[in-house]
Design a protein around this motif. Structure first.
Motif, PDB file in Angstrom:
ATOM      1  N   MET A   1      -0.716 -48.191  -2.946  1.00  0.00           N
ATOM      2  CA  MET A   1      -1.351 -47.839  -4.183  1.00  0.00           C
ATOM      3  C   MET A   1      -2.870 -47.827  -4.067  1.00  0.00           C
ATOM      4  SD  MET A   1      -0.775 -49.631  -7.815  1.00  0.00           S
ATOM      5  CE  MET A   1      -2.164 -50.158  -8.717  1.00  0.00           C
ATOM      6  N   PHE A   2      -3.451 -48.825  -3.387  1.00  0.00           N
ATOM      7  CA  PHE A   2      -4.895 -48.882  -3.266  1.00  0.00           C
ATOM      8  C   PHE A   2      -5.386 -48.304  -1.941  1.00  0.00           C
ATOM      9  CE2 PHE A   2      -3.945 -52.294  -6.267  1.00  0.00           C
ATOM     10  CZ  PHE A   2      -4.782 -51.902  -7.310  1.00  0.00           C
ATOM     11  N   GLY A   3      -4.498 -47.814  -1.102  1.00  0.00           N
ATOM     12  CA  GLY A   3      -4.876 -47.254   0.187  1.00  0.00           C
ATOM     13  C   GLY A   3      -5.824 -46.080   0.065  1.00  0.00           C
ATOM     14  N   SER A   4      -5.683 -45.294  -0.992  1.00  0.00           N
ATOM     15  CA  SER A   4      -6.546 -44.125  -1.141  1.00  0.00           C
ATOM     16  C   SER A   4      -7.985 -44.518  -1.446  1.00  0.00           C
ATOM     17  CB  SER A   4      -6.017 -43.198  -2.237  1.00  0.00           C
ATOM     18  OG  SER A   4      -6.063 -43.872  -3.486  1.00  0.00           O
ATOM     19  N   LEU A   5      -8.218 -45.737  -1.895  1.00  0.00           N
ATOM     20  CA  LEU A   5      -9.583 -46.176  -2.176  1.00  0.00           C
ATOM     21  C   LEU A   5     -10.382 -46.378  -0.897  1.00  0.00           C
ATOM     22  CD1 LEU A   5      -8.976 -48.802  -5.002  1.00  0.00           C
ATOM     23  CD2 LEU A   5      -9.792 -46.462  -5.246  1.00  0.00           C
ATOM     24  N   ASN A   6      -9.711 -46.611   0.204  1.00  0.00           N
ATOM     25  CA  ASN A   6     -10.388 -46.858   1.468  1.00  0.00           C
ATOM     26  C   ASN A   6     -10.621 -45.589   2.288  1.00  0.00           C
ATOM     27  OD1 ASN A   6     -10.519 -49.606   1.004  1.00  0.00           O
ATOM     28  ND2 ASN A   6      -8.473 -49.949   1.846  1.00  0.00           N
ATOM     29  N   LYS A   7     -10.145 -44.461   1.815  1.00  0.00           N
ATOM     30  CA  LYS A   7     -10.314 -43.217   2.556  1.00  0.00           C
ATOM     31  C   LYS A   7     -11.785 -42.817   2.605  1.00  0.00           C
ATOM     32  CE  LYS A   7      -5.990 -40.782   2.328  1.00  0.00           C
ATOM     33  NZ  LYS A   7      -5.335 -39.573   1.920  1.00  0.00           N
ATOM     34  N   THR A   8     -12.188 -42.341   3.753  1.00  0.00           N
ATOM     35  CA  THR A   8     -13.543 -41.854   3.906  1.00  0.00           C
ATOM     36  C   THR A   8     -13.639 -40.473   3.279  1.00  0.00           C
ATOM     37  OG1 THR A   8     -13.709 -43.067   5.957  1.00  0.00           O
ATOM     38  CG2 THR A   8     -15.323 -41.332   5.590  1.00  0.00           C
ATOM     39  N   LYS A   9     -14.729 -40.236   2.570  1.00  0.00           N
ATOM     40  CA  LYS A   9     -14.944 -38.945   1.918  1.00  0.00           C
ATOM     41  C   LYS A   9     -16.155 -38.273   2.530  1.00  0.00           C
ATOM     42  CE  LYS A   9     -13.123 -40.450  -2.501  1.00  0.00           C
ATOM     43  NZ  LYS A   9     -13.417 -40.688  -3.918  1.00  0.00           N
ATOM     44  N   LEU A  10     -16.156 -36.948   2.461  1.00  0.00           N
ATOM     45  CA  LEU A  10     -17.352 -36.210   2.843  1.00  0.00           C
ATOM     46  C   LEU A  10     -18.430 -36.498   1.810  1.00  0.00           C
ATOM     47  CD1 LEU A  10     -16.050 -32.691   3.918  1.00  0.00           C
ATOM     48  CD2 LEU A  10     -17.345 -34.302   5.305  1.00  0.00           C
ATOM     49  N   ILE A  11     -19.606 -36.820   2.274  1.00  0.00           N
ATOM     50  CA  ILE A  11     -20.703 -37.147   1.372  1.00  0.00           C
ATOM     51  C   ILE A  11     -21.772 -36.068   1.499  1.00  0.00           C
ATOM     52  CG2 ILE A  11     -22.464 -38.849   0.786  1.00  0.00           C
ATOM     53  CD1 ILE A  11     -20.608 -40.928   2.224  1.00  0.00           C
ATOM     54  N   LYS A  12     -21.994 -35.337   0.406  1.00  0.00           N
ATOM     55  CA  LYS A  12     -23.004 -34.288   0.415  1.00  0.00           C
ATOM     56  C   LYS A  12     -24.392 -34.905   0.400  1.00  0.00           C
ATOM     57  CE  LYS A  12     -20.375 -30.603  -1.700  1.00  0.00           C
ATOM     58  NZ  LYS A  12     -20.305 -29.623  -2.780  1.00  0.00           N
ATOM     59  N   ASN A  13     -25.320 -34.197   1.030  1.00  0.00           N
ATOM     60  CA  ASN A  13     -26.715 -34.620   1.061  1.00  0.00           C
ATOM     61  C   ASN A  13     -27.569 -33.367   1.167  1.00  0.00           C
ATOM     62  OD1 ASN A  13     -29.045 -36.082   1.176  1.00  0.00           O
ATOM     63  ND2 ASN A  13     -28.758 -36.795   3.270  1.00  0.00           N
ATOM     64  N   ASP A  14     -27.750 -32.680   0.055  1.00  0.00           N
ATOM     65  CA  ASP A  14     -28.443 -31.397   0.055  1.00  0.00           C
ATOM     66  C   ASP A  14     -29.913 -31.571   0.405  1.00  0.00           C
ATOM     67  OD1 ASP A  14     -29.130 -28.779  -0.222  1.00  0.00           O
ATOM     68  OD2 ASP A  14     -28.491 -28.585  -2.304  1.00  0.00           O
ATOM     69  N   LEU A  15     -30.342 -30.937   1.472  1.00  0.00           N
ATOM     70  CA  LEU A  15     -31.717 -31.054   1.937  1.00  0.00           C
ATOM     71  C   LEU A  15     -32.596 -29.894   1.481  1.00  0.00           C
ATOM     72  CD1 LEU A  15     -31.290 -32.408   5.582  1.00  0.00           C
ATOM     73  CD2 LEU A  15     -31.572 -33.662   3.459  1.00  0.00           C
ATOM     74  N   LYS A  16     -32.096 -29.051   0.594  1.00  0.00           N
ATOM     75  CA  LYS A  16     -32.872 -27.891   0.144  1.00  0.00           C
ATOM     76  C   LYS A  16     -34.222 -28.315  -0.428  1.00  0.00           C
ATOM     77  CE  LYS A  16     -30.512 -25.162  -2.325  1.00  0.00           C
ATOM     78  NZ  LYS A  16     -29.813 -24.455  -3.380  1.00  0.00           N
ATOM     79  N   GLY A  17     -34.237 -29.349  -1.258  1.00  0.00           N
ATOM     80  CA  GLY A  17     -35.484 -29.828  -1.841  1.00  0.00           C
ATOM     81  C   GLY A  17     -36.453 -30.349  -0.790  1.00  0.00           C
ATOM     82  N   ILE A  18     -35.923 -31.017   0.221  1.00  0.00           N
ATOM     83  CA  ILE A  18     -36.773 -31.528   1.300  1.00  0.00           C
ATOM     84  C   ILE A  18     -37.342 -30.376   2.114  1.00  0.00           C
ATOM     85  CG2 ILE A  18     -36.762 -32.863   3.459  1.00  0.00           C
ATOM     86  CD1 ILE A  18     -34.849 -34.805   2.024  1.00  0.00           C
ATOM     87  N   ALA A  19     -36.562 -29.327   2.296  1.00  0.00           N
ATOM     88  CA  ALA A  19     -37.042 -28.153   3.028  1.00  0.00           C
ATOM     89  C   ALA A  19     -38.253 -27.537   2.328  1.00  0.00           C
ATOM     90  CB  ALA A  19     -35.925 -27.123   3.160  1.00  0.00           C
ATOM     91  N   LYS A  20     -38.247 -27.545   1.011  1.00  0.00           N
ATOM     92  CA  LYS A  20     -39.360 -26.967   0.240  1.00  0.00           C
ATOM     93  C   LYS A  20     -40.649 -27.772   0.396  1.00  0.00           C
ATOM     94  CE  LYS A  20     -36.508 -24.755  -3.269  1.00  0.00           C
ATOM     95  NZ  LYS A  20     -36.174 -24.721  -4.705  1.00  0.00           N
ATOM     96  N   LEU A  21     -40.528 -29.027   0.800  1.00  0.00           N
ATOM     97  CA  LEU A  21     -41.721 -29.842   1.011  1.00  0.00           C
ATOM     98  C   LEU A  21     -42.611 -29.284   2.122  1.00  0.00           C
ATOM     99  CD1 LEU A  21     -40.325 -33.472   0.657  1.00  0.00           C
ATOM    100  CD2 LEU A  21     -41.728 -32.197  -0.991  1.00  0.00           C
TER     101      LEU A  21
END
Length: 162
Positions: A1-21
């Motif tokens: 039941m709680f096994g799905s809480l431990n699954k690793t997820k893809l974590i977005k990190n949009d760098l578009k704003g940093i590119a504009k710097l």
């Protein structure tokens, strides 16, 4: 039941704003003011010529070397984000910025040095392909370039992934 809480997820990190710097947060240096502009850094392949000239100045001038020494990670992220955005926009596929959590989802990173887990990469879920512009920039700025210049890298990467 709680096994799905431990699954690793893809974590977005949009760098578009940093590119504009690259053009929004420019030093007082005359060359930087004249060349690192929104007009010149328009995310086209041709704009990479300005990035190549800029990084050459960083590595060949005393002030540039001092800046790199003191702010290496910032330069890697800004320049890598800009280069990655150029690649992403010109490939026109499903590539998105993700944190290194991609490691858990893609066999494309099996042979890659796992010491860079905090790095952000471009990842295509559909094609299970990873592009690592920040790594390329770090290697280049450390004096270990895998390509002649960033323009060569960008053109080659776009060709391989289109």
């Amino acid at each position: 039941m709680f096994g799905s809480l431990n699954k690793t997820k893809l974590i977005k990190n949009d760098l578009k704003g940093i590119a504009k710097l690259m053009y929004q947060d420019v030093s007082d240096d005359t060359w930087d003011q004249e060349n690192l502009t929104k007009r010149n850094l328009d995310f086209t392949i041709e704009s990479i010529r300005y990035i190549d000239a800029y990084t050459k100045r960083l590595s060949t001038t005393q002030m540039g070397r001092e800046l790199l020494k003191n702010h290496f990670d910032n330069f890697v992220v800004r320049i890598g984000a800009y280069i990655g955005e150029v690649i992403k926009r010109n490939i026109n596929q499903d590539y998105k910025w993700y944190e290194y959590s991609v490691y858990h989802f893609s066999s494309a990173l099996d042979e890659v040095n796992r010491g860079i887990k905090t790095e952000t990469v471009l990842y295509s879920k559909k094609r299970d392909r990873v592009i690592m512009p920040l790594t390329v920039v770090a290697q280049h700025l450390e004096g270990n370039p895998a390509h002649t210049d960033f323009l060569e890298y960008v053109e080659e990467t776009i060709k391989q992934n289109s």
